[in-house]
Motif scaffolding. Structure first.
Motif, mmCIF file in Angstrom:
data_model
loop_
_atom_site.group_PDB
_atom_site.id
_atom_site.type_symbol
_atom_site.label_atom_id
_atom_site.label_comp_id
_atom_site.label_asym_id
_atom_site.label_seq_id
_atom_site.Cartn_x
_atom_site.Cartn_y
_atom_site.Cartn_z
ATOM 1 N N ILE A 8 0.866 -1.174 0.000
ATOM 2 C CA ILE A 8 0.000 0.000 0.000
ATOM 3 C C ILE A 8 0.904 1.226 0.000
ATOM 4 C CG2 ILE A 8 -1.697 1.351 1.289
ATOM 5 C CD1 ILE A 8 -2.842 -1.325 2.307
ATOM 6 N N VAL A 9 0.695 2.090 -0.999
ATOM 7 C CA VAL A 9 1.514 3.292 -1.169
ATOM 8 C C VAL A 9 0.702 4.502 -0.722
ATOM 9 C CG1 VAL A 9 2.807 4.691 -2.819
ATOM 10 C CG2 VAL A 9 2.678 2.211 -3.121
ATOM 11 N N ASN A 10 1.300 5.315 0.130
ATOM 12 C CA ASN A 10 0.656 6.539 0.599
ATOM 13 C C ASN A 10 0.941 7.663 -0.382
ATOM 14 O OD1 ASN A 10 -0.462 5.568 3.176
ATOM 15 N ND2 ASN A 10 1.686 5.195 3.639
ATOM 16 N N ALA A 11 0.197 7.662 -1.491
ATOM 17 C CA ALA A 11 0.338 8.661 -2.554
ATOM 18 C C ALA A 11 -0.906 8.580 -3.428
ATOM 19 C CB ALA A 11 1.592 8.387 -3.379
ATOM 20 N N PRO A 12 -1.228 9.656 -4.136
ATOM 21 C CA PRO A 12 -2.392 9.624 -5.033
ATOM 22 C C PRO A 12 -2.124 8.759 -6.264
ATOM 23 C CG PRO A 12 -1.290 11.758 -5.160
ATOM 24 C CD PRO A 12 -0.608 10.984 -4.066
ATOM 25 N N ILE A 13 -3.200 8.253 -6.856
ATOM 26 C CA ILE A 13 -3.097 7.320 -7.972
ATOM 27 C C ILE A 13 -2.346 7.898 -9.172
ATOM 28 C CG2 ILE A 13 -5.397 7.911 -8.869
ATOM 29 C CD1 ILE A 13 -3.618 4.447 -9.098
ATOM 30 N N ASP A 14 -2.522 9.188 -9.482
ATOM 31 C CA ASP A 14 -1.828 9.731 -10.653
ATOM 32 C C ASP A 14 -0.315 9.704 -10.470
ATOM 33 O OD1 ASP A 14 -2.237 11.730 -8.710
ATOM 34 O OD2 ASP A 14 -2.229 13.336 -10.192
ATOM 35 N N LYS A 15 0.149 9.968 -9.258
ATOM 36 C CA LYS A 15 1.588 9.908 -8.970
ATOM 37 C C LYS A 15 2.085 8.458 -9.015
ATOM 38 C CE LYS A 15 4.962 10.993 -5.369
ATOM 39 N NZ LYS A 15 5.148 11.554 -4.020
ATOM 40 N N VAL A 16 1.331 7.552 -8.421
ATOM 41 C CA VAL A 16 1.709 6.130 -8.420
ATOM 42 C C VAL A 16 1.805 5.616 -9.860
ATOM 43 C CG1 VAL A 16 0.901 3.810 -7.801
ATOM 44 C CG2 VAL A 16 0.855 5.646 -6.100
ATOM 45 N N TRP A 17 0.820 5.932 -10.676
ATOM 46 C CA TRP A 17 0.821 5.485 -12.075
ATOM 47 C C TRP A 17 2.032 6.032 -12.821
ATOM 48 C CZ3 TRP A 17 -1.962 1.911 -14.619
ATOM 49 C CH2 TRP A 17 -1.892 1.897 -16.010
ATOM 50 N N GLU A 18 2.290 7.328 -12.656
ATOM 51 C CA GLU A 18 3.433 7.965 -13.320
ATOM 52 C C GLU A 18 4.744 7.302 -12.898
ATOM 53 O OE1 GLU A 18 5.729 12.212 -12.967
ATOM 54 O OE2 GLU A 18 3.544 12.279 -13.104
ATOM 55 N N PHE A 19 4.938 7.103 -11.593
ATOM 56 C CA PHE A 19 6.179 6.507 -11.094
ATOM 57 C C PHE A 19 6.317 5.050 -11.526
ATOM 58 C CE2 PHE A 19 7.533 9.419 -7.338
ATOM 59 C CZ PHE A 19 7.452 10.527 -8.168
ATOM 60 N N TRP A 20 5.193 4.340 -11.692
ATOM 61 C CA TRP A 20 5.231 2.933 -12.099
ATOM 62 C C TRP A 20 5.534 2.786 -13.582
ATOM 63 C CZ3 TRP A 20 4.923 -1.210 -8.814
ATOM 64 C CH2 TRP A 20 4.878 -2.478 -9.415
ATOM 65 N N THR A 21 5.194 3.792 -14.407
ATOM 66 C CA THR A 21 5.242 3.603 -15.858
ATOM 67 C C THR A 21 6.299 4.415 -16.608
ATOM 68 O OG1 THR A 21 3.497 5.269 -16.177
ATOM 69 C CG2 THR A 21 2.791 2.958 -15.969
ATOM 70 N N ILE A 22 6.803 5.501 -16.044
ATOM 71 C CA ILE A 22 7.766 6.345 -16.762
ATOM 72 C C ILE A 22 9.197 5.830 -16.531
ATOM 73 C CG2 ILE A 22 8.739 8.672 -16.909
ATOM 74 C CD1 ILE A 22 5.914 9.747 -16.411
ATOM 75 N N PRO A 23 9.941 5.563 -17.627
ATOM 76 C CA PRO A 23 11.264 4.943 -17.508
ATOM 77 C C PRO A 23 12.217 5.576 -16.496
ATOM 78 C CG PRO A 23 10.585 4.869 -19.778
ATOM 79 C CD PRO A 23 9.537 5.685 -19.049
ATOM 80 N N LYS A 24 12.324 6.916 -16.441
ATOM 81 C CA LYS A 24 13.281 7.520 -15.500
ATOM 82 C C LYS A 24 12.907 7.185 -14.045
ATOM 83 C CE LYS A 24 11.149 12.042 -14.850
ATOM 84 N NZ LYS A 24 11.280 13.466 -14.841
ATOM 85 N N HIS A 25 11.619 7.047 -13.766
ATOM 86 C CA HIS A 25 11.195 6.656 -12.418
ATOM 87 C C HIS A 25 11.431 5.162 -12.188
ATOM 88 C CE1 HIS A 25 9.710 10.508 -11.211
ATOM 89 N NE2 HIS A 25 8.897 10.582 -12.246
ATOM 90 N N ILE A 26 11.126 4.346 -13.203
ATOM 91 C CA ILE A 26 11.338 2.898 -13.073
ATOM 92 C C ILE A 26 12.798 2.623 -12.703
ATOM 93 C CG2 ILE A 26 11.355 0.692 -14.312
ATOM 94 C CD1 ILE A 26 8.969 1.893 -16.007
ATOM 95 N N GLN A 27 13.718 3.366 -13.314
ATOM 96 C CA GLN A 27 15.140 3.186 -12.995
ATOM 97 C C GLN A 27 15.432 3.558 -11.541
ATOM 98 O OE1 GLN A 27 16.670 5.316 -16.635
ATOM 99 N NE2 GLN A 27 18.070 3.561 -16.615
ATOM 100 N N GLY A 28 14.606 4.409 -10.959
ATOM 101 C CA GLY A 28 14.813 4.831 -9.575
ATOM 102 C C GLY A 28 14.359 3.839 -8.526
#
Length: 134
Positions: free
Chosen positions: A7-27
């Protein structure tokens, strides 16, 4: 099938962005600090391809996690098929400012199931840490 979740304490738009954008995936896409993801491509659409190169930092182990999406419902689900024909899905259940992420996938036959579960739980736990810190 193997199931991991957090369970992530963050809004869905941020979670989706961090899960799908390559620069975040690398993080976040690593189970422990000994691992990293030096290369990511991710085309988030039906039939879109993805490939994550995961490796130990000492370069003793490296592999590509790759396949294509069979169903993409933004903010809800990513279903996929890997190049070895195993299937899986990542579900996102949003409530208030929290998102429950549930990943279900077929284990491979080369590695013990418990080892695969621990590896993937480590990755999803690292995602939670990354998303909540950034």
């Amino acid at each position: 099938m193997i199931t991991v979740q957090t369970i992530v304490n963050a809004p869905i738009d941020k979670v989706w962005e961090f899960w799908t954008i390559p620069k975040h995936i690398q993080g976040w896409n690593n189970p422990t600090d000994e691992w990293h993801t030096p290369y990511v491509e991710n085309d988030v659409q039906d039939e879109g391809k993805f490939r994550y190169t995961m490796a130990t930092k000492d370069e003793s182990i490296s592999f590509d996690y790759e396949g294509f999406y069979t169903k993409v419902e933004k903010f809800h689900v990513l279903r996929y098929k890997l190049v070895d024909n195993r299937i899986g899905s990542v579900q996102f259940e949003s409530q208030n400012n929290q998102v429950k992420i549930i990943e279900i996938f077929e284990p491979n036959t080369e590695n013990p199931v418990n080892e695969q579960r621990q590896f993937c739980q480590g990755v999803i736990d690292n995602f939670k840490k990354y998303a909540e810190a950034n």
